[in-house]
Scaffold this active site. Structure first.
Site, PDB file in Angstrom:
ATOM      1  N   TYR A 144       1.124   3.663  -4.677  1.00  0.00           N
ATOM      2  CA  TYR A 144       0.731   4.337  -2.930  1.00  0.00           C
ATOM      3  C   TYR A 144      -0.345   4.581  -2.539  1.00  0.00           C
ATOM      4  O   TYR A 144      -0.568   5.743  -2.823  1.00  0.00           O
ATOM      5  CB  TYR A 144       1.596   4.174  -1.684  1.00  0.00           C
ATOM      6  CG  TYR A 144       1.473   4.122   0.311  1.00  0.00           C
ATOM      7  CD1 TYR A 144       2.284   3.249  -0.235  1.00  0.00           C
ATOM      8  CD2 TYR A 144       0.570   4.862   0.573  1.00  0.00           C
ATOM      9  CE1 TYR A 144       1.936   2.854   1.927  1.00  0.00           C
ATOM     10  CE2 TYR A 144       0.901   4.942   1.860  1.00  0.00           C
ATOM     11  CZ  TYR A 144       1.218   3.673   2.377  1.00  0.00           C
ATOM     12  OH  TYR A 144       1.360   3.659   3.339  1.00  0.00           O
TER      13      TYR A 144
ATOM     14  N   TYR B 112      -5.208  -1.415   3.662  1.00  0.00           N
ATOM     15  CA  TYR B 112      -4.407  -0.982   4.681  1.00  0.00           C
ATOM     16  C   TYR B 112      -3.231  -2.009   5.036  1.00  0.00           C
ATOM     17  O   TYR B 112      -4.009  -2.402   5.705  1.00  0.00           O
ATOM     18  CB  TYR B 112      -5.041   0.020   5.324  1.00  0.00           C
ATOM     19  CG  TYR B 112      -3.952   1.698   4.889  1.00  0.00           C
ATOM     20  CD1 TYR B 112      -3.604   2.026   4.017  1.00  0.00           C
ATOM     21  CD2 TYR B 112      -2.591   1.047   6.028  1.00  0.00           C
ATOM     22  CE1 TYR B 112      -2.031   3.105   4.346  1.00  0.00           C
ATOM     23  CE2 TYR B 112      -1.913   3.219   6.286  1.00  0.00           C
ATOM     24  CZ  TYR B 112      -1.346   2.947   5.699  1.00  0.00           C
ATOM     25  OH  TYR B 112      -0.854   3.857   5.279  1.00  0.00           O
TER      26      TYR B 112
END
Ligand SMILES: [Zn+2]
Lengths: 407, 167
Positions: A291, A341
């Site tokens: 991430y 994102y």
């Protein structure tokens, strides 16, 4: 090691997403419906085949019960969970649990957000306008509101303890941008250099230049989970779930910085559990999805998931290991830093495609699984012979999830 | 429900806020307080309802010296809050208080977020911000009785070598 008795019993059989954009001009309902439909088509599933829905949101999405109408679904089970980063992996586990409990057979997991044009993740607009109360009283009066600010005390302290520099961090952005240059979907396809990162304007010193931060994006994403038995009859090669953990925490939760070491993240606690469930070791993993809300979240997770020793993340990200063509490429789609994102789901989608061997790069026969493995700009991003992947989701320093899959 | 305005932001502290109301009431009287467990006696830096070490729900406010060190920091070069733009770049510090440092576990401490300010309550200059430097609490008095704990450098000799990102 004791592998889980659920290992390989469930699969991801469909993945889908909308365009990654900065201004979708549509509702999160419209985006969500499109992403789920794309995943259904990818799997070869009809509306009557989907009888479970799971989503996560931060008050910025559309409920399952609205989108079910738009696609003619009738879930026997649904939950719209509060959550952000690291929710994707956790919900994959919850989908398995729901199917195991007999509540549903096939579950569509989605995340839909206008993270750029409506409710921005970065803390501006709606989020910054709300009156300050509760735990925010200890932060927002001091000008502390955005995600990077919430993590920055951990980042700065880690720089002090382990001598990490901005240049070390820039190598992560460079790797992910190289990968994104072979991803037609990526919001930012342009390759950047270490100097580009260092010359971008400061957001928070000393830990984040602009190019260390991900791209606020409008998008929806979806993955579909069902049993291995059902997966056999579907369109795609099944991708098997070997082990999943989420959302795991470190001591203190939201107030983790009251306990030390504040440079330790939740992955420290998650790693041994997920490797045990999957019955594999680090060496077995061919591709990772770590991430990248910020370059620093990647470095910290690499350390605490044990890809290197604590404090050696700065060397690991410079070693070439995480680049396409390296031993274990990371975020081959470009991730949050370059593709867009999504609160983590795009990195799971990417690894599903990697394990199928059909990553959607610029190779003319990519859909048939024929790749050149020419990783120069504008070409291939398929990892050669990718067998096992691992995702490491990040919520905060104190919250994370992990998912190990195989082809 | 008392509502205040501070730097263009609305601050709303509910009468039923059993975590933070007492903290800000003490700040208005220029006292920095933390919660003390009435059973095991440990202090906690986050004023939550329960004791992280013994689960006791009995607590009392305990005044602390307000002295400590900068444990970590961030220099906000770009702020997303419009009313803070005239301050940027400005420091936010995580202060570790002197009380109960390294107790009950070696990594534990009473840690509080604040701005590092100068004698005029303006942001301290970036070159003066460093992990390990000694600080003390000061109180910014706003309107309507709202006060905000802030910290400033004391100039005391630090216990350990200090660290800063600047060359
Ligand atoms: Zn106690």
């Amino acid at each position: 090691m004791v592998a889980s008795n659920l290992r390989d019993k469930y699969c991801i059989v469909g993945v889908g997403e909308t365009e990654y954009s900065r201004g979708s001009g549509r509702t999160t309902r419209a985006l969500g419906a499109e992403a789920i439909r794309n995943a259904m088509n990818d799997a070869g599933l009809k509306p009557q085949d989907i009888d479970g829905m799971l989503s996560y949101h931060g008050g910025d999405s559309t409920p399952s019960t609205a989108i079910q109408y738009d696609l003619g679904l009738r879930p026997n089970f649904y939950m719209d969970c509060s959550g952000g980063g690291s929710s994707t992996e956790a919900l994959v586990g919850l989908a398995m649990g729901a199917i195991e409990a007999g509540m549903a057979d096939t579950v569509a997991i989605f995340r839909s957000m206008n993270g750029y044009s409506q409710i921005r993740i970065g803390g501006t607009g709606v989020r910054a306008a709300a009156p300050i109360s509760g735990p925010d009283l200890m932060k927002r009066p001091y000008g502390l509101i955005s995600a990077v600010q919430n993590f920055a005390f951990t980042f700065t302290r880690h720089m002090m303890e382990y001598g990490v520099t901005s240049e070390d961090l820039a190598h992560i952005k460079v790797a992910h941008s190289n990968h994104a240059s072979n991803n037609p979907k990526a919001l930012m396809k342009q390759r950047v250099s270490v100097e580009d990162v260092l010359n971008s304007r400061w957001i928070i010193r000393p830990c984040a230049h602009l190019l260390d931060c991900c791209l606020e994006t409008d998008n929806a994403t979806c993955v579909i989970v069902t049993s291995a038995e059902r997966a056999r009859d579907l369109k795609q090669k099944p991708v098997y779930i070997m082990g999943v953990q989420g959302r795991g925490t470190k001591p203190g939760g939201d107030f983790h910085y009251q306990h030390g070491p504040i440079t330790r993240v939740a992955g420290h606690y998650i790693a041994p559990r997920v490797f045990d469930l999957a019955g594999v070791t680090h060496d077995d993993v061919d591709v990772t999805g770590c991430y990248d809300a910020f370059t620093y979240t990647v470095l910290l997770q690499f350390e605490d998931y044990g890809w290197c020793e604590k404090g050696e993340g700065k060397d690991y990200v410079r070693s070439g290991t995480i680049n396409l063509g390296g031993r274990r490429p990371n975020n081959t789609s470009g991730g949050h830093l370059c593709e867009g994102y999504t609160h983590g789901m795009n990195m799971v989608i990417e690894n599903v495609r990697q394990l199928r061997g059909t990553v959607d790069d610029y190779c003319p026969l990519a859909a048939e699984g024929i790749h050149t493995h020419d990783y120069s700009e504008g070409h291939c991003r398929q990892v050669r012979d990718a067998e096992i992947s691992m995702n490491m989701g990040w919520g905060t320093p104190a919250v994370g999830s992990s998912l190990i899959m195989r082809r | 429900m008392p509502t205040y305005e501070y730097r263009g932001q609305l601050i709303s502290i509910s009468d039923a806020d059993s975590e933070y109301k007492g903290y800000f009431e003490a700040a208005s009287a220029h006292r920095l307080v933390v919660k003390k467990c009435s059973d095991c006696g440990l202090l906690r830096g986050e004023p939550g309802p329960g004791c992280p070490w013994c689960t006791s729900l009995a607590w009392e406010w305990q005044e602390v010296s307000g002295k400590g060190i900068i444990y970590s920091y961030q220099i906000v070069a770009h702020t997303v809050i419009p009313s803070f733009r005239d301050w940027a770049p400005f420091p936010i510090v995580l202060v570790e208080l002197d009380e109960q440092r390294g107790q009950p576990d070696p990594g534990d401490g009473l840690r509080i977020t604040a701005n590092l300010v100068d004698a005029d309550m303006e942001p301290e200059r970036e070159e003066n911000v460093a992990i390990g430097k000694r600080v003390e609490v000061v109180f910014f008095d706003g309107e309507d009785g709202f006060s905000l704990p802030q910290f400033r450098l004391t100039g005391e000799v630090p216990e350990n070598e200090v660290w800063t990102h600047q060359a």
